[in-house]
Structures are given as structure tokens and as C-alpha cells.
Write a protein that holds these residues in place. Structure first.
Motif, mmCIF file in Angstrom:
data_model
loop_
_atom_site.group_PDB
_atom_site.id
_atom_site.type_symbol
_atom_site.label_atom_id
_atom_site.label_comp_id
_atom_site.label_asym_id
_atom_site.label_seq_id
_atom_site.Cartn_x
_atom_site.Cartn_y
_atom_site.Cartn_z
ATOM 1 N N TYR A 195 0.839 -1.200 0.000
ATOM 2 C CA TYR A 195 0.000 0.000 0.000
ATOM 3 C C TYR A 195 0.874 1.250 0.000
ATOM 4 O O TYR A 195 0.643 2.196 -0.751
ATOM 5 C CB TYR A 195 -0.856 0.049 1.271
ATOM 6 C CG TYR A 195 -2.086 -0.822 1.274
ATOM 7 C CD1 TYR A 195 -2.785 -1.130 0.104
ATOM 8 C CD2 TYR A 195 -2.573 -1.305 2.494
ATOM 9 C CE1 TYR A 195 -3.934 -1.909 0.158
ATOM 10 C CE2 TYR A 195 -3.726 -2.082 2.547
ATOM 11 C CZ TYR A 195 -4.401 -2.383 1.379
ATOM 12 O OH TYR A 195 -5.528 -3.137 1.433
ATOM 13 N N ASN A 198 2.410 2.086 -3.304
ATOM 14 C CA ASN A 198 1.386 2.570 -4.230
ATOM 15 C C ASN A 198 1.014 4.029 -3.936
ATOM 16 O O ASN A 198 0.960 4.869 -4.837
ATOM 17 C CB ASN A 198 0.166 1.634 -4.089
ATOM 18 C CG ASN A 198 -1.001 2.073 -4.961
ATOM 19 O OD1 ASN A 198 -1.572 3.142 -4.727
ATOM 20 N ND2 ASN A 198 -1.335 1.267 -5.959
ATOM 21 N N TRP A 199 0.795 4.346 -2.680
ATOM 22 C CA TRP A 199 0.359 5.700 -2.323
ATOM 23 C C TRP A 199 1.480 6.731 -2.488
ATOM 24 O O TRP A 199 1.243 7.839 -2.938
ATOM 25 C CB TRP A 199 -0.160 5.734 -0.881
ATOM 26 C CG TRP A 199 -1.385 4.882 -0.673
ATOM 27 C CD1 TRP A 199 -2.347 4.589 -1.603
ATOM 28 C CD2 TRP A 199 -1.764 4.211 0.536
ATOM 29 N NE1 TRP A 199 -3.311 3.775 -1.046
ATOM 30 C CE2 TRP A 199 -2.985 3.528 0.274
ATOM 31 C CE3 TRP A 199 -1.225 4.111 1.817
ATOM 32 C CZ2 TRP A 199 -3.649 2.767 1.238
ATOM 33 C CZ3 TRP A 199 -1.891 3.373 2.781
ATOM 34 C CH2 TRP A 199 -3.083 2.706 2.487
ATOM 35 N N ASP A 224 -9.073 4.529 -1.226
ATOM 36 C CA ASP A 224 -8.914 3.120 -1.626
ATOM 37 C C ASP A 224 -9.691 2.167 -0.716
ATOM 38 O O ASP A 224 -9.590 0.952 -0.850
ATOM 39 C CB ASP A 224 -7.431 2.722 -1.608
ATOM 40 C CG ASP A 224 -6.661 3.330 -2.776
ATOM 41 O OD1 ASP A 224 -7.296 3.982 -3.642
ATOM 42 O OD2 ASP A 224 -5.424 3.161 -2.820
#
Ligand code: UD1
Ligand code: CA
Length: 475
Positions: A195, A198-199, A224
């Protein structure tokens, strides 16, 4: 990412820790990089690294920047991965530098190099909040937050009507209404590494400071559908950072009070916990008493019933049961036996070993010497590179002349020797057991055991000798 203990309670696994330490620390007004300033004798960053190690982190990455080479060099002995952030473009950009070291399935834990007193227990609670649940198959985003009476300067935690976290807004970007929020971001957070990557890739610099804000991952998580949970530290001091030296001093005192409390709970009497300084590790036996203004450095061990008088300095020393160290003594690199009396105003230097019931009094300096059971060196002496036997009495003002200007030599003093006051023992020299040395002697040759040896001008009296008188003035 998780394992289940017998009770069915979910527990987080070892995280990968990313410590942000690239900031300049301008407000310290120092040539030393901020994270190398010390609390409790240990650099700020070393505190954070040690805490990460206590969490059994899979890997500890330190993001360094300004003054980085110096930081790396002085902490080179610690098992960390050093990651450079060449220019400081924000906390999100700092974390980006460490992402290549995250492995699939890792939980990332973000810490700050200038927030030294964060406790492992607090971080375990935070990590437990990340653990997957039916609503969060890869785990939640967990933030460590606190409520402050004065939240000025911090990012504010924004929540919806239901109390769910929806974002963090930095002070400089906040509306007046948002600034009234007192729940703030400590900066410490934990989240699944996938995560996070991705962020971080989705961050931008459209904000008041033109930086990549790590805090923007919170609204990305919400978008998300990843739950955002918060936990709190048990005491505020854990999350306070150091930006200038007043804060450094405040953290130092808080840290010392904490150590003092631990010792008192272990059974140590501290005459005043506010005047106690531990800059290393102190291990204690039962009923130890420590007076005010004592400084401990390095590794110090105190046996049962040891008493340390006011204003002593002890570094890397071991002291056995029932020994008393009196006021204003300085002990470094020494081993002291049972039932000794040291000081007041004594100095034991490295390589000193005292057996039991030795007395060392005021203005006595001892280095690289062994003193055996029951010997006394009570006043104004220098004993260096010497072996002193049992039951010896070294008179006031005795000096071992251990240095010839080029080399050091040893002095050997046998059991039960009595050295008269103001004696110079010119090493190498040996005094046999039971010998007596007359006061004021300069001993350059070995003195035989059991005999009186002295070397000094014979006293004479000149009857009728007249004192000089002043000449009559010629003016
Ligand atoms: C940050 C948080 C804020 C939080 C506060 C807590 C962001 C955007 N804001 O704000 O919500 O309330 O911490 O103290 O994250 N650092 C780097 N590289 C950089 C920038 C910073 O390594 O490019 C390090 C610093 O050395 C420091 C930490 O990150 O240890 C925080 O940086 P700092 O500038 O103090 O963040 P704040 O603006 O105070
Ligand atoms: Ca800050």
C-alpha cells in the motif's frame, strides 16, 4: 504479516522500520547534525535505532541527508541500512528513498530520527492496529496521534461525523476551522509496504510548502477503502521531537526521571531523582543509595548496599557489596571490592583494582594499580603502575614516581608495609613485606623486607647559630 497466538489474539510480525533523519536541524544552531545530539549520553538517532532493534525489525532503514556522512560514520556500528535523500523534498519523498528495501508483505513502520523517546510497547500497539481484519484484508493504516492543548505546528487529524479519520492537513494548509482540531499527527505510522509504495507513487507537491507530504497517504487510503486506525502513546514525551536545544534539555530531564523511576522501583534510594544523571547502563544490587548530583556513564555495576555520596562521577566501574563512595569522588575504569571506603575527593583511574576493605581517602589518585585487601591510602597520594599488597599503610603524600620522562615503571609494595609520609618511591622499585619506610624518604633501590629503610639528610642542631639580620640602609 500476522501470526495467531494461542488465545486467538492477532499479533503483528516484525516490521521493516524506516527512520526519517534527513532534516537539517537548523534551529539547533550547531555544526553537529541534529540526530547526533545526545539524550542520556546517546545520540537521538541511536535511541530510535535501538528501539527499532527491540521490535526485532526485519530491517532498519535510516534516511539521511544533511551531514549524513558524519551521521553514518558515528553510528557505523549499528545494524542499519543507510539510504541517502540527496535533497529534502518532504517526508513522502524521504520514505520513497527507502522503498526499494521493502519486501513483499512487509509492514512498514515510519519513525523519526529526532523523536528519541518512543517506546517499543507503544509501537507494538500501533503495529497490532495494522493487522488484517475482515474489513482490511491487507491490514489497516495505523497512525499514532495525540491530543495537544496547543497543536500549533503539527498536522491535524481530520475525522468525519462518525469519527473515522479522513485525512491529515498540515498547519500551513489548514483552514482556521481545521486549525482548531487538537488531535495531531505525531508522524509515526505503520502500514502494509505494498500500500505504502502505491500511495507514495501518487503523491504530489500541490500544497503550501511545495513538498511531498507523507501525510497525504491518509486520504489516498480512505479513497482506496483501506481503514485508518489511530492509537495513542502512553505518555506525551514519547512523541516529542527535538528542534532546538531547549527541547533537547526537556527530553533529557524527562528521560532521566524515567530512568530514576525505574531504579527506585528496583529498590534504589535516590536522594533526589531530579538530580540524577545516567548516561549509560546502571545495574544495582539491593538497598543501594545514591545521593544528589551523581553522574553515571558507560557500564556501571553496584553491589548490595553500595552508597554513593553527593557529586560523584562514575564511568565504567564495578563496585562490590557494602562499599561507600564519598562525596566528590571520580571513578573511571575501576573495579572496587567489598566494604571499601573511597573518598571524599578520591580519584580512581582506569586499570585500578581494589580488593575488599581498601580505604582510599581525600586527594588520592590511583591508576593502573592493584591494591590488596585491607590496605589504606588515605591522604594526598599518587599511586600509579603499582602492586600494593595486603594490610599496607601508605602515608600521606606518598608518590610513586612511575615515569622517568620516557617510560613507565612499576612499584611493588609487599604485604603489611608501612610507608612513612611524604615518601617518593622511584620506580622500578620493590618494598619487601613488613618493611617500614621512614617519612620523607626518596627510595630509589629495593627496600628489604622486615627492615626500616630511610633515605634523608640526618637532622642536626647547630647550637648558638644566629639568624641573619637586615643590613643598615645606605640611603
Ligand atoms: C511532520 C508531519 C506533520 C506532523 C509532524 C510531527 C508531514 C508532511 N508532516 O511535519 O503532520 O504533525 O511531522 O512532528 O509529514 N525529513 C526527512 N526528509 C525530508 C523532510 C523531513 O528526512 O525531506 C525528516 C526530518 O528529519 C524529521 C521528519 O522527517 O525527522 C519530520 O520532518 P519535519 O520537517 O520536522 O516535519 P514537519 O513539517 O514538522
Ligand atoms: Ca517537526
Amino acid at each position: 504479516m500476522e501470526f495467531t497466538v494461542g488465545s486467538g489474539v492477532r499479533r503483528s510480525c516484525a516490521p521493516t522500520v524506516i527512520i526519517l533523519a534527513a532534516g537539517q536541524g537548523t534551529r539547533m544552531r550547531s555544526d553537529l547534525p541534529k540526530v547526533l545530539h545526545v539524550v542520556g549520553g546517546k545520540p537521538l538517532l541511536a535511541h530510535v535505532i535501538d528501539t527499532a532493534i527491540q521490535l526485532e525489525a526485519r530491517r532498519v532503514c535510516v534516511v539521511y541527508g544533511h551531514g549524513g556522512e558524519r551521521v553514518r560514520a558515528s553510528l557505523a556500528h549499528l545494524p542499519v541500512t543507510w539510504v541517502e535523500q540527496a535533497s529534502q523534498l518532504g517526508t513522502g519523498h524521504a520514505v520513497l528513498q527507502a522503498l526499494p528495501h521493502l519486501q513483499h508483505g512487509d509492514t512498514a513502520l515510519i519513525l523519526y530520527g529526532d523523536v528519541p523517546l518512543i517506546r517499543p510497547e507503544t509501537l507494538r500497539t500501533l503495529l497490532d492496529a495494522v493487522v488484517p481484519s475482515p474489513d482490511a484484508p491487507k491490514g489497516a493504516l495505523a497512525l499514532l496521534t495525540v491530543d495537544l492543548l496547543d497543536p500549533t505546528g503539527y498536522g491535524r487529524i481530520l475525522r468525519d461525523e462518525a469519527g473515522q479519520v479522513i485525512g491529515i492537513v498540515e498547519e500551513k494548509d489548514a483552514t482556521p476551522r481545521e486549525r482548531q482540531v487538537r488531535e495531531v499527527n505525531t508522524g509515526v505510522l505503520a502500514v502494509d509496504g505494498g500500500y505504502l509504495a502505491n500511495w507514495i507513487a501518487r503523491l504530489d507537491t500541490r500544497n503550501a510548502q511545495g513538498e511531498y507530504y507523507l501525510t497525504d497517504i491518509v486520504s489516498l487510503a480512505v479513497a482506496d477503502g483501506v481503514p485508518v486506525r489511530t492509537t495513542a502513546p502512553s505518555v506525551l514525551i514519547e512523541v516529542l521531537g527535538v528542534n532546538q536545544r531547549v527541547q533537547l534539555a526537556e527530553l533529557e530531564r524527562a528521560y532521566q526521571l524515567c530512568r530514576a523511576r525505574e531504579l527506585m522501583l528496583q529498590g534504589v534510594t535516590l536522594r533526589d531523582p531530579a538530580r540524577f544523571d545516567l548516561r549509560g547502563e546502571l545495574t544495582v544490587g539491593r538497598d543501594v543509595e545514591i545521593d544528589i548530583g551523581v553522574i553515571f556513564e558507560g557500564q556501571v555495576q553496584l553491589g548490595d548496599r553500595v552508597r554513593i555520596g553527593p557529586h560523584c562521577f562514575l564511568k565504567d566501574v564495578t563496585i562490590a557489596d557494602d562499599t561507600e563512595v564519598r562525596a566528590h569522588s571520580v571513578l573511571e575504569g575501576a573495579t572496587v571490592g567489598q566494604g571499601c571506603v573511597i573518598g571524599p575527593f578520591a580519584r580512581l583511574r582506569p586499570g585500578t583494582t581494589l580488593d575488599s576493605r581498601v580505604h582510599v581517602g581525600n586527594f588520592v589518585e590511583i591508576k593502573q594499580s592493584q591494591v590488596q585487601e585491607g590496605s589504606k591510602i588515605n591522604h594526598l597520594s599518587y599511586i600509579g603502575d603499582a602492586d600494593v599488597g595486603r594490610g599496607v599503610n601508605v602515608g600521606a603524600g606518598t608518590i610513586t614516581c612511575n615515569y622517568d620522562g620516557a617510560n613507565k615503571h612499576r612499584t611493588v609494595i609487599g604485604d603489611r608495609v608501612f610507608v612513612g609520609s611524604n615518601t617518593a618511591l622511584v620506580a622500578p622499585v620493590e618494598i619487601g613485606a613488613d618493611a617500614i619506610i621512614g617519612a620523607g624518604s626518596v627510595i630509589v633501590c629495593n627496600a628489604p623486607s622486615g627492615e626500616l629503610t630511610l633515605s634523608r639528610a640526618r637532622q642536626e642542631t647547630r647550637p648558638g647559630w644566629k639568624r641573619p639580620t637586615k643590613k643598615a640602609s645606605t640611603a
